[in-house]
Design a protein around this motif. Structure first.
Motif, mmCIF file in Angstrom:
data_model
loop_
_atom_site.group_PDB
_atom_site.id
_atom_site.type_symbol
_atom_site.label_atom_id
_atom_site.label_comp_id
_atom_site.label_asym_id
_atom_site.label_seq_id
_atom_site.Cartn_x
_atom_site.Cartn_y
_atom_site.Cartn_z
ATOM 1 N N ASN A 141 18.518 21.400 57.619
ATOM 2 C CA ASN A 141 19.696 20.647 57.190
ATOM 3 C C ASN A 141 19.544 19.133 57.382
ATOM 4 O OD1 ASN A 141 21.353 22.937 56.426
ATOM 5 N ND2 ASN A 141 21.391 23.405 58.615
ATOM 6 N N LYS A 142 18.311 18.664 57.375
ATOM 7 C CA LYS A 142 18.082 17.214 57.509
ATOM 8 C C LYS A 142 17.220 16.748 56.355
ATOM 9 C CE LYS A 142 18.303 16.466 62.456
ATOM 10 N NZ LYS A 142 17.546 17.249 63.409
ATOM 11 N N THR A 143 17.324 15.469 56.024
ATOM 12 C CA THR A 143 16.409 14.894 55.044
ATOM 13 C C THR A 143 15.203 14.380 55.811
ATOM 14 O OG1 THR A 143 18.329 14.194 53.796
ATOM 15 C CG2 THR A 143 16.236 13.185 53.192
ATOM 16 N N ILE A 144 14.049 14.884 55.425
ATOM 17 C CA ILE A 144 12.838 14.430 56.117
ATOM 18 C C ILE A 144 11.906 13.740 55.132
ATOM 19 C CG2 ILE A 144 12.887 16.143 57.979
ATOM 20 C CD1 ILE A 144 10.818 17.787 56.408
ATOM 21 N N GLY A 145 10.929 13.017 55.663
ATOM 22 C CA GLY A 145 9.975 12.307 54.806
ATOM 23 C C GLY A 145 8.815 13.214 54.409
ATOM 24 N N THR A 146 8.007 12.713 53.476
ATOM 25 C CA THR A 146 6.880 13.531 52.993
ATOM 26 C C THR A 146 5.869 13.808 54.119
ATOM 27 O OG1 THR A 146 5.837 11.521 52.210
ATOM 28 C CG2 THR A 146 6.988 12.830 50.565
ATOM 29 N N GLY A 147 5.700 12.830 55.015
ATOM 30 C CA GLY A 147 4.729 13.008 56.105
ATOM 31 C C GLY A 147 5.127 14.168 57.009
ATOM 32 N N GLU A 148 6.409 14.207 57.336
ATOM 33 C CA GLU A 148 6.917 15.256 58.219
ATOM 34 C C GLU A 148 6.835 16.623 57.523
ATOM 35 O OE1 GLU A 148 10.640 15.303 61.343
ATOM 36 O OE2 GLU A 148 10.662 13.941 59.641
ATOM 37 N N PHE A 149 7.164 16.607 56.234
ATOM 38 C CA PHE A 149 7.139 17.862 55.476
ATOM 39 C C PHE A 149 5.702 18.393 55.381
ATOM 40 C CE2 PHE A 149 7.200 20.188 51.347
ATOM 41 C CZ PHE A 149 7.953 21.254 51.809
ATOM 42 N N ASP A 150 4.786 17.484 55.131
ATOM 43 C CA ASP A 150 3.369 17.840 55.048
ATOM 44 C C ASP A 150 2.888 18.404 56.394
ATOM 45 O OD1 ASP A 150 0.778 17.574 53.604
ATOM 46 O OD2 ASP A 150 0.335 16.287 55.318
ATOM 47 N N ILE A 185 3.885 22.169 56.813
ATOM 48 C CA ILE A 185 3.069 23.135 56.057
ATOM 49 C C ILE A 185 1.665 23.235 56.651
ATOM 50 C CG2 ILE A 185 2.061 23.696 53.802
ATOM 51 C CD1 ILE A 185 4.392 22.410 52.480
ATOM 52 N N THR A 186 1.116 22.062 56.967
ATOM 53 C CA THR A 186 -0.248 22.049 57.488
ATOM 54 C C THR A 186 -0.341 22.855 58.774
ATOM 55 O OG1 THR A 186 -0.473 19.858 56.548
ATOM 56 C CG2 THR A 186 -2.132 20.496 58.137
ATOM 57 N N GLU A 223 -3.129 25.999 59.216
ATOM 58 C CA GLU A 223 -4.012 26.062 60.403
ATOM 59 C C GLU A 223 -4.702 27.416 60.553
ATOM 60 O OE1 GLU A 223 -5.218 24.243 63.055
ATOM 61 O OE2 GLU A 223 -4.551 22.476 61.971
ATOM 62 N N LEU A 224 -3.986 28.494 60.289
ATOM 63 C CA LEU A 224 -4.586 29.822 60.466
ATOM 64 C C LEU A 224 -5.648 30.099 59.402
ATOM 65 C CD1 LEU A 224 -1.858 32.346 61.707
ATOM 66 C CD2 LEU A 224 -3.207 30.672 62.949
ATOM 67 N N ILE A 242 -6.398 26.185 50.555
ATOM 68 C CA ILE A 242 -5.740 27.433 50.142
ATOM 69 C C ILE A 242 -4.602 27.809 51.095
ATOM 70 C CG2 ILE A 242 -7.661 28.425 48.770
ATOM 71 C CD1 ILE A 242 -7.866 30.420 51.223
ATOM 72 N N GLY A 243 -4.708 27.377 52.353
ATOM 73 C CA GLY A 243 -3.610 27.626 53.289
ATOM 74 C C GLY A 243 -2.356 26.886 52.845
ATOM 75 N N TYR A 244 -2.538 25.640 52.436
ATOM 76 C CA TYR A 244 -1.417 24.827 51.952
ATOM 77 C C TYR A 244 -0.839 25.445 50.675
ATOM 78 C CZ TYR A 244 1.051 20.318 51.811
ATOM 79 O OH TYR A 244 2.005 19.334 51.855
#
Ligand code: GRG
Length: 302
Positions: free
Chosen positions: A172-181, A184-185, A190-191, A220-222
Motif C-alpha cells: 500500500n505504498k508508492t515505491i521507486g523502481t530501485g526498491e521494486f527491483d 524481485i531480485t 536469488e534462488l 530467468i529468475g527475474y
C-alpha cells in the motif's frame, strides 16, 4: 508446452527424468522422524509437489560444466527444501495469507499455524545439513564451504528474507523502481541464481562459465517473477494452485500493477530472449536451459 532449440530434444521428458531423480532423493532425505507431526508437516510441503525447476537447473548446470549431477543432488534437494519453506511461510496469515498452495490446502490449513512455522524453521535448518552430510567426500571442502555460504546468503537477509521484508514494508505504498527491483531480485531471482551457481561450483566450472550461468540464473529468475505476477491477474485457482488476484488485493506492488500489463509482457519476453542469447553467445549448448527460458514466456501465453 514449450519450444525447443534442438529438434530431437524432448524437454518434457528431460524434465520428468530429473524430477524423478530429485523426488527420490527428497524422499530419502525426508524420512519421517521424531517428532512425527513436525516431519509430516515438513514432508507435506516438500514431497511430491512442485515443478522442481530450481533443482533441475542445478543438475543441468552441473552437466553443462562437465560435472556429475550426483554430486549436486544434495544441494539441489536442499534448495527445494528452502523453496518449500519460503512457500509455507509465505502462505501464513501474517504474510500473504493464502489457504491454497500447489493445488492443495496450505501447510497451516492442515497442521495449524504454529506447526507450519516450525515446519518451515526445521526445513531451513535441515537443508544445509543435507548438503554437508550428503555431498560426496570427493568434493573439495573449500568448494563445499563456499556453496553453503552462498546457500545461506540466498536464504537470509541478503536473499529471500530481505526481499520479502521489503515487499511487506512496501504494501500500500508508492515505491521507486530501485526498491521494486530489489524485491524481485532478492525474493525470487536469488534462488535461481544459486541453483545455477551450485551446479557450476560443484563441477569445477571456470570463472567465465560461472559468470555466464549466474547471469542466466538472474535473468530467468527475474522473468519468472514477472510471469508469476502476470498469471496472478490472468489465471484461475485451478491453473495457479493458489488463490489468484491476492497480490493486488493486498496492496502489493506487482510487476503488472507497477508497470502495466503491456510492459510486463514486453520485459518478460526481452529478459528470456536475452537469457537465451547469453547462452548461445557463450557457446553454452543446453536445450534444457533454453527450453526453460522459453517455458517461462510460454506459460503466460497459453
Ligand atoms: C527463507 C527464512 C526464509 C523465509 C522466507 C516468505 C518468504 C521469506 C519469502 C517469500 C518468497 C516467495 C514465496 C517468493 C515467490 C517465488 C515464487 C514465484 C514461487 C513460485 O515458485 P514455483 O512456481 O513453485 O516454482 P512450485 O510449486 O512449482 O515449486
Amino acid at each position: 508446452m514449450v519450444s525447443f532449440i534442438s529438434e530431437n530434444f524432448d524437454l518434457a521428458r528431460a524434465v520428468e527424468q530429473d524430477k524423478q531423480l530429485i523426488n527420490s532423493h527428497l524422499e530419502n532425505y525426508l524420512k519421517v522422524g521424531q517428532p512425527k507431526t513436525l516431519w509430516k508437516a515438513m514432508r507435506y510441503s516438500t514431497i511430491s509437489c512442485g515443478k522442481r525447476l530450481r533443482a533441475i537447473l542445478s543438475l543441468e548446470s552441473a552437466r553443462i560444466c562437465g560435472g556429475n549431477p550426483e554430486n549436486v543432488l544434495p544441494a539441489a534437494c536442499a534448495l527445494e527444501m528452502l523453496h518449500a519453506q519460503s512457500l509455507i511461510h509465505d502462505d501464513l496469515p501474517c504474510m500473504d495469507d493464502d489457504d491454497f498452495r500447489r493445488g492443495k490446502p496450505s501447510n497451516h490449513k492442515v497442521y495449524g499455524e504454529a506447526m507450519a512455522v516450525l515446519a518451515g524453521d526445521a526445513l531451513l535448518a535441515y537443508a544445509p545439513q543435507v548438503i554437508i552430510e550428503h555431498t560426496p567426500d570427493s568434493v573439495d571442502k573449500k568448494v563445499l564451504f563456499q556453496l553453503i555460504n552462498e546457500f545461506l546468503h540466498a536464504a537470509g537477509p541478503g536473499g529471500i528474507v530481505g526481499g520479502q521484508a521489503v515487499d511487506i514494508q512496501s504494501e500500500n505504498k508508492t515505491i521507486g523502481t530501485g526498491e521494486f527491483d530489489y524485491i524481485i531480485t532478492r525474493k525470487t531471482a536469488e534462488l535461481f541464481k544459486f541453483a545455477l551457481r551450485a551446479g557450476a561450483l560443484l563441477s569445477g566450472a571456470s570463472n567465465e562459465k560461472l559468470d555466464v550461468l549466474t547471469e542466466y540464473g538472474k535473468k530467468i529468475g527475474y522473468a519468472f517473477q514477472i510471469a508469476d505476477d502476470i498469471l496472478d491477474v490472468e489465471a484461475t485457482l485451478q491453473e495457479l494452485g493458489k488463490t489468484p488476484g491476492k497480490d493486488s488485493k493486498a496492496g502489493k506492488n506487482t510487476y503488472v500493477s507497477f508497470y502495466g500489463p503491456d510492459k510486463a509482457m514486453r520485459d518478460l519476453e526481452d529478459l528470456t530472449r536475452s537469457a537465451r542469447e547469453l547462452l548461445i553467445n557463450n557457446n553454452i549448448n543446453s536445450s534444457l536451459l533454453i527450453g526453460i527460458a522459453d517455458y517461462i514466456t510460454q506459460k503466460v501465453k497459453k
